[in-house]
Design a protein around this motif. Structure first.
Motif, short mmCIF file in Angstrom:
data_model
loop_
_atom_site.label_atom_id
_atom_site.label_comp_id
_atom_site.label_asym_id
_atom_site.label_seq_id
_atom_site.Cartn_x
_atom_site.Cartn_y
_atom_site.Cartn_z
N LYS A 48 0.92 -1.23 0.04
CA LYS A 48 -0.02 -0.01 -0.04
C LYS A 48 0.99 1.16 -0.03
N PRO A 49 0.52 2.29 -0.65
CA PRO A 49 1.26 3.47 -0.62
C PRO A 49 1.28 4.15 0.74
N LYS A 50 2.19 5.00 0.95
CA LYS A 50 2.36 5.89 2.25
C LYS A 50 1.33 6.53 2.48
N ALA A 51 0.78 6.74 3.66
CA ALA A 51 -0.25 7.47 3.92
C ALA A 51 0.14 8.96 4.06
N ILE A 52 -0.67 9.92 3.51
CA ILE A 52 -0.50 11.08 3.55
C ILE A 52 -0.78 11.93 4.87
N ASP A 53 0.10 12.69 5.29
CA ASP A 53 -0.09 13.39 6.75
C ASP A 53 -0.86 14.64 6.40
N TRP A 54 -2.23 14.48 6.36
CA TRP A 54 -2.92 15.83 6.21
C TRP A 54 -2.92 16.71 7.22
N PHE A 70 -8.90 18.76 -0.83
CA PHE A 70 -7.87 17.72 -1.28
C PHE A 70 -7.94 16.54 -0.83
N GLU A 71 -8.36 16.67 0.60
CA GLU A 71 -8.12 15.07 1.22
C GLU A 71 -9.52 14.45 0.73
N LYS A 72 -10.57 15.16 0.70
CA LYS A 72 -12.01 14.53 0.20
C LYS A 72 -11.86 14.02 -1.21
N GLN A 73 -11.27 14.91 -2.14
CA GLN A 73 -11.08 14.47 -3.51
C GLN A 73 -10.43 13.27 -3.66
N TYR A 74 -9.15 13.37 -2.67
CA TYR A 74 -8.18 12.16 -2.83
C TYR A 74 -8.86 10.97 -2.38
#
Length: 160
Positions: A48-54, A70-74
């Motif tokens: 799994k890709p590395k999680a984004i630190d929002w 951006f988080e919602k769209q991602y």
């Protein structure tokens, strides 16, 4: 591990190498090295890709609500895994080729039995040097017409 999801089937290069003709050895080695390079790239990738630190971006981006947007769209993005459309056709071809190979093996075994019978006839035969004309006629009845046409074989008449 990415190899689990992508490379579920592998190529047995050792068995493959046994069937490669010598004049195609360079092409085989190029295929093998390319395959190994692709396999190495896939195994190096995480499952799994590395999680984004929002939270980090919320602190750094001055525009309010932009990071949330951006988080919602991602999270809404869904990349479909490609459907497998070729495996069924390949498996069908594999079954057909297995059937052809089995049929060829049966036919080859029949030919081998015939050739072994013929070989046994040749190995038990009296050597040509020791044969009389009568023994030759018994051993090779298919030469009867030739012997009738040329009774003094191997000496053919000079006018023919």
């Amino acid at each position: 591990m990415a190899a689990r999801r992508v490379g579920q089937k592998f190529v047995d290069f050792a068995a493959f190498a046994e069937r490669v003709p010598p004049n195609q050895r360079a092409q085989f080695l190029a295929l093998k090295s390319k395959s190994e390079a692709i396999k190495a790239k896939f195994t190096a990738l995480p499952e799994k890709p590395k999680a984004i630190d929002w939270a980090y971006y919320r602190k750094r981006v001055p525009v309010a609500g932009l990071v949330d947007k951006f988080e919602k769209q991602y999270s809404a993005v869904n990349v479909p895994y490609p459907k497998d459309t070729a495996t069924a056709a390949v498996e069908e071809q594999e079954k057909q080729m297995d059937k052809l190979a089995a049929d060829f093996k049966v036919e080859s075994e029949k030919r081998i039995a015939e050739y072994e019978k013929e070989l046994a006839q040749w190995t038990t035969m009296i050597p040509f040097e020791d044969m009389t004309k009568e023994e030759f006629a018994e051993t090779f009845p298919e030469t009867l017409e030739q012997r009738k046409k040329y009774p003094h074989w191997p000496h053919y008449p000079y006018w023919e």
